[in-house]
Design an enzyme around this catalytic site. Structure first.
Site, short mmCIF file in Angstrom:
data_model
loop_
_atom_site.label_atom_id
_atom_site.label_comp_id
_atom_site.label_asym_id
_atom_site.label_seq_id
_atom_site.Cartn_x
_atom_site.Cartn_y
_atom_site.Cartn_z
N GLN A 11 -11.33 -7.86 2.59
CA GLN A 11 -12.06 -7.61 3.83
C GLN A 11 -13.02 -6.42 3.71
OE1 GLN A 11 -9.96 -8.38 7.71
NE2 GLN A 11 -8.15 -8.04 6.45
N ASP A 35 -8.82 -5.69 -13.60
CA ASP A 35 -7.50 -6.08 -13.11
C ASP A 35 -6.67 -4.83 -12.84
OD1 ASP A 35 -4.98 -7.09 -12.64
OD2 ASP A 35 -5.12 -8.63 -14.18
N ALA A 59 -5.95 -3.50 -3.23
CA ALA A 59 -4.55 -3.08 -3.10
C ALA A 59 -3.64 -4.29 -3.11
CB ALA A 59 -4.34 -2.29 -1.81
N TYR A 60 -2.37 -4.04 -3.34
CA TYR A 60 -1.33 -5.05 -3.16
C TYR A 60 -0.92 -4.96 -1.69
CZ TYR A 60 2.85 -7.80 -4.32
OH TYR A 60 3.81 -8.79 -4.39
N ASP A 101 -1.20 3.16 7.43
CA ASP A 101 -0.23 3.76 8.35
C ASP A 101 1.21 3.53 7.89
OD1 ASP A 101 -1.14 0.98 9.20
OD2 ASP A 101 0.72 1.14 10.34
N TYR A 124 5.82 -1.53 0.16
CA TYR A 124 4.37 -1.40 0.32
C TYR A 124 4.00 0.03 0.70
CZ TYR A 124 -0.21 -1.71 2.58
OH TYR A 124 -1.50 -1.49 2.97
N LYS A 128 1.99 2.86 -1.68
CA LYS A 128 0.74 3.45 -1.22
C LYS A 128 0.87 4.97 -1.12
CE LYS A 128 -2.55 1.58 0.01
NZ LYS A 128 -3.79 1.24 -0.73
#
Length: 288
Positions: A11, A35, A59-60, A101, A124, A128
């Site tokens: 996005q 990659d 990102a994953y 967040d 996740y 991050k």
């Protein structure tokens, strides 16, 4: 400014590519070109392209899948950004990386400030958070930009899901106890560019920042706004998160305090209702 972007079809990366022009030249790297499961390749790409700034928009993000795929999530969300940040620090160029967040516990109802202690509740968020720490420790010019509830006319997101389901059903049950700020990917992209440009001349503004749409709302109320704007007749019934169990815990409080971002870069919180109007126009859900 020549900006190298990690990510191509996501996005924010899609919106960054749309900003390519005379003022900013965007080179966006797809997975085949860089990659993120191979951090060394990411660092090599920075050295090969020799940009003026780097933006990590990849990102994953499969929050539930990450619970059973922690190793891959760790490499993509922490090890790869670490390698990028180190390569940027060595070249003394700004590195802007998008975070989330989900690094917070999601407790309470006070907007999270950048200085608040992190307490991720799942893989996740933890990966991050680890990426954020690595970026800071690299010692270069950097901005970690935490955001929330990203939406656009591209890829998979809440707006597009609601448009599809709303057209298929007369009513939906939507979680109402998770509160946050829907954020347009286009607005995130513009913020990343402005931050990168600023860091070129003002490296002292390096740090962790927040950026999310306003006003804060619930998923249920956001769904209602989508249906009204798109003129879709679909009733929304509020439900608690406990009635919609997921593998990974979602934060109830995703409110972000964005005052530091406005103070440092002059970037205010965008009105998500305006963003929604633009997204619907792109998707041809316009009113007559």
């Amino acid at each position: 400014m020549k900006a190298l972007v990690f990510g191509h079809s996501g996005q924010v990366a899609t919106e960054l590519r749309a900003l390519d022009g005379d003022d900013v030249q965007i080179t966006a790297l797809a997975r085949a070109e860089a990659d993120l499961t191979d951090p060394a390749i990411c660092a090599a790409a920075i050295n090969a392209h020799a940009p003026n700034a780097v933006i990590n928009a990849a990102a994953y993000t499969a929050v539930d899948k990450a619970e059973s795929d922690a190793e891959t999530a760790q490499v993509i969300n922490a090890d790869a950004p670490a390698a990028m940040a180190q390569a940027c620090a060595a070249r003394d160029i700004p590195f802007v990386s998008i975070s989330t967040d989900y690094v917070f516990s999601g407790a309470g109802d006070t907007p999270w400030s950048p200085a608040d202690p992190t307490d991720p509740q799942g893989v996740y968020g933890r990966t991050k958070r680890d990426g954020e720490i690595a970026i800071v420790n690299a010692g270069g010019r950097y901005a970690v930009l935490r955001t929330s509830w990203v939406v656009s006319a591209h890829g998979n997101n809440f707006v597009k899901t609601m448009l599809r389901l709303g057209a298929e059903r007369e009513s939906l049950t939507i979680v109402a106890d998770q509160i946050g700020g829907p954020t347009g990917a286009a607005e995130i992209a513009r913020a990343c560019i402005k931050i990168a440009k600023t860091l070129v001349s003002e490296p002292e503004k390096s740090g962790i920042y927040h950026f999310s749409g306003a006003p804060d709302t619930s998923w249920a109320d956001f769904a209602r706004a989508i249906f009204v704007a798109a003129e879709i007749a679909c009733d929304v019934t509020d439900i608690p998160s406990d009635d919609y169990p997921t593998l990974a815990k979602r934060p109830l409080n995703s409110r972000l305090d964005c005052t530091a971002t406005e103070a440092a870069f002059g970037i205010s919180r965008p009105d998500w209702r305006v963003s929604l109007t633009h997204i619907l126009a792109q998707l041809d859900f316009t009113k007559d």
